[in-house]
Design a protein around this motif. Structure first.
Motif, PDB file in Angstrom:
ATOM      1  N   VAL A  42       0.816  -1.214   0.000  1.00 56.88           N
ATOM      2  CA  VAL A  42       0.000   0.000   0.000  1.00 56.88           C
ATOM      3  C   VAL A  42       0.850   1.265   0.000  1.00 56.88           C
ATOM      4  O   VAL A  42       0.347   2.345  -0.269  1.00 56.88           O
ATOM      5  N   GLY A  43       2.131   1.130   0.298  1.00 56.64           N
ATOM      6  CA  GLY A  43       3.013   2.305   0.236  1.00 56.64           C
ATOM      7  C   GLY A  43       2.852   3.275   1.381  1.00 56.64           C
ATOM      8  O   GLY A  43       3.012   4.473   1.193  1.00 56.64           O
ATOM      9  N   ALA A  44       2.539   2.795   2.570  1.00 56.58           N
ATOM     10  CA  ALA A  44       2.296   3.704   3.688  1.00 56.58           C
ATOM     11  C   ALA A  44       3.571   4.098   4.420  1.00 56.58           C
ATOM     12  O   ALA A  44       3.764   5.254   4.759  1.00 56.58           O
ATOM     13  N   CYS A  45       4.456   3.126   4.680  1.00 55.91           N
ATOM     14  CA  CYS A  45       5.558   3.424   5.598  1.00 55.91           C
ATOM     15  C   CYS A  45       6.725   4.135   4.927  1.00 55.91           C
ATOM     16  O   CYS A  45       7.477   4.821   5.575  1.00 55.91           O
ATOM     17  N   ARG A  46       6.884   3.955   3.628  1.00 56.43           N
ATOM     18  CA  ARG A  46       7.957   4.562   2.804  1.00 56.43           C
ATOM     19  C   ARG A  46       9.343   4.035   3.192  1.00 56.43           C
ATOM     20  O   ARG A  46      10.356   4.670   2.901  1.00 56.43           O
ATOM     21  N   VAL A  64      11.915   6.002  -5.196  1.00 54.34           N
ATOM     22  CA  VAL A  64      10.649   5.292  -5.365  1.00 54.34           C
ATOM     23  C   VAL A  64      10.540   4.252  -4.251  1.00 54.34           C
ATOM     24  O   VAL A  64      11.541   3.887  -3.624  1.00 54.34           O
ATOM     25  N   MET A  65       9.333   3.809  -4.025  1.00 59.33           N
ATOM     26  CA  MET A  65       9.127   2.736  -3.043  1.00 59.33           C
ATOM     27  C   MET A  65       9.229   1.405  -3.788  1.00 59.33           C
ATOM     28  O   MET A  65       8.493   1.192  -4.760  1.00 59.33           O
ATOM     29  N   MET A  68       6.029  -0.522  -4.330  1.00 58.03           N
ATOM     30  CA  MET A  68       5.006   0.033  -5.220  1.00 58.03           C
ATOM     31  C   MET A  68       5.504   0.104  -6.666  1.00 58.03           C
ATOM     32  O   MET A  68       4.860   0.696  -7.519  1.00 58.03           O
ATOM     33  N   THR A 153       2.200   3.124  12.920  1.00 55.89           N
ATOM     34  CA  THR A 153       1.182   3.488  11.932  1.00 55.89           C
ATOM     35  C   THR A 153       1.456   2.881  10.555  1.00 55.89           C
ATOM     36  O   THR A 153       1.421   3.575   9.544  1.00 55.89           O
ATOM     37  N   TYR A 155      -0.405   0.414   9.375  1.00 56.54           N
ATOM     38  CA  TYR A 155      -1.719  -0.015   8.889  1.00 56.54           C
ATOM     39  C   TYR A 155      -1.823  -1.516   8.638  1.00 56.54           C
ATOM     40  O   TYR A 155      -2.814  -1.989   8.098  1.00 56.54           O
ATOM     41  N   HIS A 414      -0.927  -4.665  -5.750  1.00 54.58           N
ATOM     42  CA  HIS A 414      -1.312  -3.279  -5.465  1.00 54.58           C
ATOM     43  C   HIS A 414      -2.643  -3.343  -4.717  1.00 54.58           C
ATOM     44  O   HIS A 414      -3.708  -3.076  -5.258  1.00 54.58           O
ATOM     45  N   ALA A 417      -5.521  -0.687  -4.453  1.00 53.62           N
ATOM     46  CA  ALA A 417      -6.077  -0.374  -5.773  1.00 53.62           C
ATOM     47  C   ALA A 417      -6.982  -1.503  -6.260  1.00 53.62           C
ATOM     48  O   ALA A 417      -8.035  -1.260  -6.843  1.00 53.62           O
TER      49      ALA A 417
ATOM     50  N   PRO B 198      -3.374   3.150 -10.116  1.00 51.05           N
ATOM     51  CA  PRO B 198      -4.283   3.587 -11.188  1.00 51.05           C
ATOM     52  C   PRO B 198      -4.851   4.972 -10.894  1.00 51.05           C
ATOM     53  O   PRO B 198      -5.091   5.321  -9.743  1.00 51.05           O
ATOM     54  N   PHE B 349      -1.287   8.890   6.702  1.00 50.58           N
ATOM     55  CA  PHE B 349      -1.045   7.601   6.058  1.00 50.58           C
ATOM     56  C   PHE B 349       0.443   7.296   5.903  1.00 50.58           C
ATOM     57  O   PHE B 349       0.906   6.236   6.288  1.00 50.58           O
ATOM     58  N   CYS B 350       1.197   8.231   5.371  1.00 53.28           N
ATOM     59  CA  CYS B 350       2.616   7.902   5.137  1.00 53.28           C
ATOM     60  C   CYS B 350       3.527   8.618   6.141  1.00 53.28           C
ATOM     61  O   CYS B 350       3.205   9.678   6.661  1.00 53.28           O
ATOM     62  N   THR B 351       4.665   8.009   6.377  1.00 57.62           N
ATOM     63  CA  THR B 351       5.557   8.443   7.446  1.00 57.62           C
ATOM     64  C   THR B 351       6.084   9.880   7.279  1.00 57.62           C
ATOM     65  O   THR B 351       6.022  10.665   8.229  1.00 57.62           O
ATOM     66  N   ARG B 354       3.151  12.351   8.000  1.00 60.30           N
ATOM     67  CA  ARG B 354       2.552  12.226   9.333  1.00 60.30           C
ATOM     68  C   ARG B 354       3.512  12.674  10.425  1.00 60.30           C
ATOM     69  O   ARG B 354       3.180  13.481  11.280  1.00 60.30           O
TER      70      ARG B 354
END
Lengths: 925, 432
Positions: A42-46, A64-65, A68, A153, A155, A414, A417, B198, B349-351, B354
């Motif tokens: 999901v690409g949240a933590c980076r 880039v991650m 992802m 966090t 998720y 993904h 998505a 997308p 959502f992302c570090t 946030r």
């Protein structure tokens, strides 16, 4: 195969995967948090950032991650560039702003993914001067602790709980740097798979409360590879111990079975090993009906005496005991006097499973279930009876979304998505059960049918499928027609059934339907869930004599192995049992059968005994002892085989230690002798010794250690007895050793007692033991599937059920409960609080017939007990069905005529019998 | 044919109703185009017009629309197709869409009808923040009138085209202005942006093809359809087409919002429209396109307000509504205020966003309070780099949020240093 260029080196990738998976599969130490191999990206933590270069000329690159970024041939990346590693370090630095410095008192410490990643990126100095965010924690039930301040966090918890496991009472709340993961209010997490949060959480937010009770750091745990005893699925687990107490159960990845997850019965039910109801020593019943303790030698001598002087000695085995224990019993009493411990009904049902597995029908593994795109469930309550099956079905219905993603060029990994695109579009799942099912929320159609109606529907669908002519077509109901066409036209349809309703005809009808379906759709599969952890093994070992038949042969001595015959066959049968002159019982937990034994022998639990178990798909798997049983407790196979060969003298532990001198020469592990006798006697079982190497197996000259190489304090463990380090106990029965010395890293999967890899102290290190992310074990998947064949079985003849034959009177239907229906796990203290109180569920019409309403109490008097049931009105129960939970308290209800139920005057039952009243003593929120 | 088409009906007093709107040429384009013109031909006109999104990013509208899969194609799937007007105008200092919706609601509705027809959308939403209650009431009134006249609903103007338009009042979060967070909010989910691709064109609202456009962008559509792409391109003074609502807030003589040709020099907006700086104040710098753009300095005043020149100068035209920093206000205080807002509005959502923005806010607050340390400057620079690039974060919120700080560190370094050396805000102490 696409090739990536990472830091100038070529690295193989796989189309349809992402760069993080490619890096991990290649063994690169790439830090990550939010990505999960079973849940995608999901690409949240980076955290998994790297540099991607646009082309060969680009020397600057762009962050880039990797999770992802799709794998594309020739794409150029750098993991080690300063900007990439600096970014990853900055992510940790920022994640650490609010993370408390409580590692020394945190349950996760030592196996914390956040610790590992922090060390991996090299973040060291704290530059943040502000205050830390603090949260209020919640009470989440008896299994899981909550410490939100540790949250980073990512998720993962809500993604597992909601998206993967279908739960709806764990959510993300709030925004900015104050996101809170928990329930709307304190309370028990309802989902049956909530325990996985402990392993899914990369740090110490969700922790195992059962571990906290006997808390030990991972590095100090003594562990072994075990097989879950909770149901027939045979999930692979790591069970861990310290100071003679079972500390916890963790998932043991198996590509074909449980993958990364366990159910809560399996994870927390294993605490029965620590139950106060454990049988600690041999006993002999005195005139008052109480047990006097006895030495093991004296107890064995008594039993030998019984056997010698009895006209007939029979042995009742058990589908929850190992093959080895059952074989030892069978050898002791002789094949003609042995029963595998199942009732006639159970034997017939499991013979059907066996015949299907040994045929040419397509019988998928649990992992393969997720690949089917149309599923029909006939009478099987997967969530309560074979929970991981339900989790797999929940993933299978997502195949429709994967197809849609394919049409729109969205990668399967993904995750957000794909879910967004598909919304509630699911592959068809039709559930035909008498009562509401936990999978109804993802079912395209839920049919509430009484057991015989399920048989009738199934027969109708098969006839429609095999006739293919208009004449039959016109006779079939629209429901049957719809089902038939759905299954026929699916790419890969699957029919699921099992023993949960105890109805032989449902299983027969399922086989008939599968045969009819396979004739028109060769991709069709069939999955039959078995009952207990070794039910299929018992059917394979010796399925000739049922318990009823054998007991009818008027034995003088009866030896019962780990089997409560009252809960299996009812109170009426129990009377017959008490007519036997000498009743010898081997078990590890108290139960009704134990309470009437003349001689009681203390059996070891699964955590203390090696044994082979065969799961629902005919896979033989070896369970290895975690620790030595205490005192005179011994593995059943040992107790029984020593009865057989006149071996007097010693306890199991002494036997191990006394035989050390002869390890290299004449000694053969006792269990190995039994395994070989099974192998030689039963041709379908001839490969069981392949499921794990035997006791002679060595890696680099050593046995495989059960402890980590970092185990500390071993010398201090018995310091109150002696400051001299005692000699470690010897294990001559298995390839494992009670030690920290040896090579765990090169152990085959069946002997690996924990996962650990340099820099990866948490269970995330599993990828280091996989051929690729989510793939097979590098040392080969453990266990061996024994049954396969080419021939198709003949269809069963089932007496046709006409509408007139379907009984219209109320009848009892027993429902399994994940917590409570398994008599062993129910004795785990934490689990016991989740067991429902006895109830009877029926629709309004049936209630009117019985003259009761919701909230009433019904009672019936059995010879030795009274059963009281709360009435729950539920119009989603099939007509005439009185659904009651299969619990210890409701044993015997099946023999009662519904008409004999009496309404209890002035009944004040529990408010919600389905949700037990927990005493919130450990409330912290 | 007005040179200022967007505000030609706006007199600042009474809003335009349906009759007045029709009297000045309203719904002519709808009657001419819907059912009669090929949607592809309409799309070509929009592409030719070189209309660029007025919400801040300036993406060419025609190109955006062209990514919607054609009905019947494999990627299009089956089901509804959506058009959403982004009326969640929450950029600090920005109030242009409010003017358009409150004063001339039919212009937006007609723009949406034509846009929906072009992309074959059958359902539309105006996603509007709840604070805009006047606009909400007027839009609802206008929707009812348009429906009654068959400009909306089934078989619009007797054609086969049906389009239902709803006003959705948002609970209000800055992040809802991010189009995919908006879509999630519209679906009743947490307002978290989605990873792209997308793009919403392929998988938008409820996973269906969706176009999200800013209010002002949509308001341009009726005029382009009615008068043609060439006319629209001719309105701009520079490379970019059409007119734009520009605004100015801060210590100028007459803060406000004006429709001017694209490419109008900043100096002209500031001096002729806003009447120059308020008496006694000097211009120190300005954010050209709302709070999430980089500072520019007085030396940039002659830049034309076109997308590229502003970008070349190191900022973005954004929403075109400037916030002015004067010489008596503390730049650090202004930045701290903005970062506080952005940290609060992070979806979490992302570090980098946030945690990173919250940290930045904490450092700036401590500097303002006189507890700044010399090493804090390095920290702020590190954080600005960490947060600042698109791609480092999940969406564009944090990179936008960090723009005033990153440019402030560059242009107002002395002010930052003064806060640290003087252990407090020099503007408050009157030291400067």
């Amino acid at each position: 195969m696409p090739v990536l260029i990472v830091d100038g080196k070529e690295l193989p990738g796989k189309a349809g995967t992402n760069v993080l998976e490619a890096l991990l599969s290649a063994g690169v130490d790439m830090p990550y948090f939010c990505w999960h191999p079973a849940m995608g990206s999901v690409g949240a933590c980076r955290q998994c950032a790297l540099l991607q270069y646009a082309n060969d000329e680009d020397s600057h690159g762009k962050i880039v991650m990797s999770c992802m970024t799709p794998v594309t041939d020739g794409a150029r990346f750098s993991v080690s560039a300063d900007r990439a590693s600096g970014f990853r370090r900055a992510v940790i630095e920022n994640l650490m702003l609010n993370h408390p410095h409580d590692c020394p008192v945190c349950e996760e410490g030592g196996e914390c993914h956040l610790q590992d990643m922090t060390v991996m990126v090299g973040h060291r100095d704290r530059r943040y001067q502000g205050r830390k965010t603090t949260f209020k924690n919640q009470y989440l039930g008896p299994f899981i602790g909550h410490e939100m301040n540790r949250c980073i966090t990512c998720y993962r918890c809500v993604r597992f709980y909601q998206d993967y496991a279908g739960g709806n009472d764990l959510n993300a709340f709030g925004s900015r740097d104050r996101i809170f993961f928990g329930r709307a209010e304190s309370g028990v997490l309802e989902n049956e798979f909530a325990g996985n949060l402990v392993e899914v959480c990369p740090t110490g937010v969700f922790t195992d409360k059962t571990l906290a009770k006997n808390y030990t750091r991972k590095w100090d745990l003594q562990s072994s590879p075990t097989i879950c005893q909770g149901c027939s699925i045979g999930c692979n687990t790591y069970t861990s111990e310290r100071y003679g107490q079972l500390c916890r159960v963790h998932n043991r990845y198996h590509q074909d079975i449980n993958g990364y997850f366990l159910c809560d019965r399996g994870r927390f039910g294993a605490q029965h090993v620590n139950s106060p109801a454990r049988i600690p020593q041999p006993g002999i019943r005195n005139e008052e009906g109480k047990y006097d303790p006895l030495s093991l030698d004296d107890a064995k001598a008594k039993v030998r005496d019984f056997i010698q002087h009895s006209s007939r000695t029979i042995g009742i085995g058990s589908p929850r005991a190992s093959l080895e224990a059952n074989q030892a019993l069978r050898q002791l009493v002789g094949a003609g006097n042995y029963s595998n411990g199942m009732s006639r009904n159970e034997q017939v049902m499991h013979q059907i499973i066996l015949d299907v597995l040994a045929s040419g029908m397509k019988t998928p593994t649990l992992a393969e279930v997720a690949e089917f795109d149309a599923i029909l469930v006939l009478g099987e309550d997967a969530t309560n009876h074979a929970p991981l099956l339900a989790l797999s079905i929940r993933q299978a219905v997502r195949n429709r979304s994967k197809e849609m993603a394919g049409d729109t060029d969205i990668a399967e990994w993904h995750d957000a998505a794909v879910r967004e695109l598909a919304q509630d579009a699911l592959s068809p799942l039709v559930i035909a059960t008498p009562m509401p099912d936990r999978l109804d929320d993802v079912a395209s159609q839920s049919l509430r049918l009484a057991p015989e109606e399920i048989v009738a529907l199934s027969t109708e669908v098969s006839m429609y499928l095999s006739a293919g002519s208009e004449s039959t077509a016109s006779q079939a109901s629209s429901v049957a027609q719809g089902l038939a066409e759905l299954l026929r036209d699916a790419r890969r349809p699957l029919i699921v059934s099992g023993t949960s309703l105890g109805d032989i005809n449902i299983m027969r009808a399922t086989v008939n339907l599968s045969l009819a379906l396979q004739a028109v759709n060769p991709e069709a599969g069939i999955l039959l869930a078995a009952d207990e952890c070794n039910s299929v093994g018992m059917a394979m070992l010796d399925n000739r004599l049922s318990v009823e038949e054998l007991v009818d042969r008027t034995p003088e001595t009866m030896i019962v192995l780990e089997n409560d015959l009252e809960s299996r066959l009812g109170a009426e049968f129990a009377k017959k049992m008490s007519a036997v002159r000498h009743l010898v019982v081997l078990d590890y937990l108290d139960n009704a059968t134990v309470s009437v034994a003349n001689i009681l022998l203390p059996a070891a639990s699964f955590a203390e005994a090696e044994g082979t178990f065969i799961n629902f798909e005919g896979r033989a798997q070896r369970n290895l002892a975690v620790f030595l049983p205490q005192g005179s407790i011994a593995p059943s196979y040992y107790l029984l085989s020593t009865l057989n060969d006149d071996c007097l003298n010693d306890s199991f532990n002494d036997s191990l230690n006394n035989s050390t001198e002869s390890v290299s020469s004449s000694h053969q592990a006792r269990v190995q002798t039994i395994i070989e006798s099974i192998r030689d006697e039963f041709s379908p079982l001839k490969r069981i010794d392949e499921c794990a190497p035997d006791a002679d197996f060595l890696v680099l000259g050593s046995k495989i250690p059960r402890m980590t190489h970092r185990a500390s304090g071993r010398t201090a463990m018995q310091a109150e007895v002696s400051v001299h380090e005692p000699k470690q106990p010897v294990d001559t029965e298995s390839a494992l050793a009670f030690t920290m010395e040896g090579n765990q890293q090169q152990a085959p999967a069946s002997l690996r007692s924990y996962v650990w890899s340099p820099g990866w102290n948490s269970n995330q290190s599993i990828y280091k033991f996989q051929t690729e992310v989510g793939g097979a074990d590098t040392m080969g998947n453990p266990g061996v599937r024994l049954l396969q064949g080419d021939a198709m079985p003949a269809p069963f003849t089932i007496a046709p059920t006409t509408a007139a034959q379907i009984s219209t009177g109320p009848r009892f239907v027993a429902q399994h409960h994940i917590f409570g229906s398994d008599p062993v796990s129910s004795q785990a203290q934490e689990l016991s609080t989740r067991i429902p109180t006895p109830y009877v569920r029926m629709n309004t019409e049936t209630a009117t017939t019985l003259g009761v309403s919701g909230g009433d109490g019904l009672a019936c008097q059995l010879p030795h007990k009274r059963i009281e049931l709360s009435v729950i009105l539920d119009d989603d129960v099939a007509a005439h069905c009185l659904v009651y939970p299969k619990l210890v308290q409701t044993i015997g209800l099946a023999d009662v005529a519904p008409g004999d139920l009496q309404r209890i005057a002035g009944w004040q039952g529990p408010k919600d019998p389905l949700k037990p009243n927990l005493i919130l003593t450990d409330r912290t929120g | 044919m007005s040179d200022l088409p967007l505000t030609k009906n706006i007199n600042g007093k009474t809003p335009t109703d349906l009759t007045q709107y029709e009297a000045t040429g309203g719904y002519v384009a709808t009657r001419q185009a819907v059912g009669a013109m090929d949607p592809d031909a309409l799309l070509e006109i929009i592409k030719d017009s070189n209309l660029r999104g007025r919400g801040g990013a300036g993406f060419p509208t025609g190109m955006k629309w062209s990514f919607v899969p054609k009905p019947g194609s494999r990627a299009a799937g089956e089901g509804h197709r959506y058009l959403v007007a982004n009326a969640d105008e929450m950029e600090p200092g920005t109030f242009k869409d409010r003017l358009l919706m409150e004063q001339d609601p039919h212009q937006l509705i007609e723009g949406m009808i034509l846009a929906a027809y072009t992309i074959s959308a059958d359902i539309g939403y105006i996603f509007i923040r709840h604070e805009y209650h006047v606009a909400i009431a007027r839009l609802r009134e206008a929707l009812a009138a348009a429906e009654a006249s068959n400009y909306l609903g089934a078989h619009i103007c007797g054609s086969d085209f049906s389009f239902r338009l709803h006003v959705h009042v948002s609970a209000g979060r800055y992040i809802c202005g991010e189009e995919t967070a908006l879509l999630n909010a519209l679906e009743g989910k947490r307002a978290i942006p989605r990873a792209k691709p997308p793009f919403p064109q392929v998988s938008g609202l409820w996973g269906r093809p969706t176009i999200v456009n800013n209010v002002e962008t949509l308001c341009n559509i009726p005029h382009i359809v009615a008068h043609g792409a060439d006319w629209f391109r001719s309105l701009g003074r520079g490379k970019d087409s059409g007119t734009k609502l520009f605004g100015a807030s801060g210590r100028v003589a007459r803060p406000g919002c004006w429709e001017l040709p694209m490419g109008t020099p900043i100096r002209e907006i500031l001096e002729e429209q806003a009447g120059g700086m308020a008496a006694g104040y000097q211009l120190k710098g300005f954010l050209p396109g709302g709070a999430s753009t980089d500072f520019l300095l007085p030396e940039h005043l002659d830049l034309p307000m076109d997308y590229e020149p502003v970008m070349q100068a190191g900022s973005r035209m954004g929403t075109g509504t400037m916030i002015i920093l004067d010489d008596r206000s503390c730049p650090l205080g202004m930045i701290a205020n903005l970062e506080k807002f952005f940290a609060r509005e992070s979806c979490g959502f992302c570090t980098p966003c946030r945690e990173g923005l919250a940290w930045v806010q904490q450092i700036l607050d401590s500097m303002e309070a006189g507890a700044g340390r010399p090493e804090d400057l390095r920290l702020l620079e590190d954080q600005a780099e960490f947060i600042g690039a698109i791609g480092n974060t999940h969406c564009a919120h944090a990179p936008g949020a960090i723009e005033p700080l990153a440019s402030g560190l560059k242009y107002f370094a002395d002010d930052f240093k003064a806060h640290i050396d003087g252990k407090g805000c020099p503007y408050k102490q009157g030291a400067n």
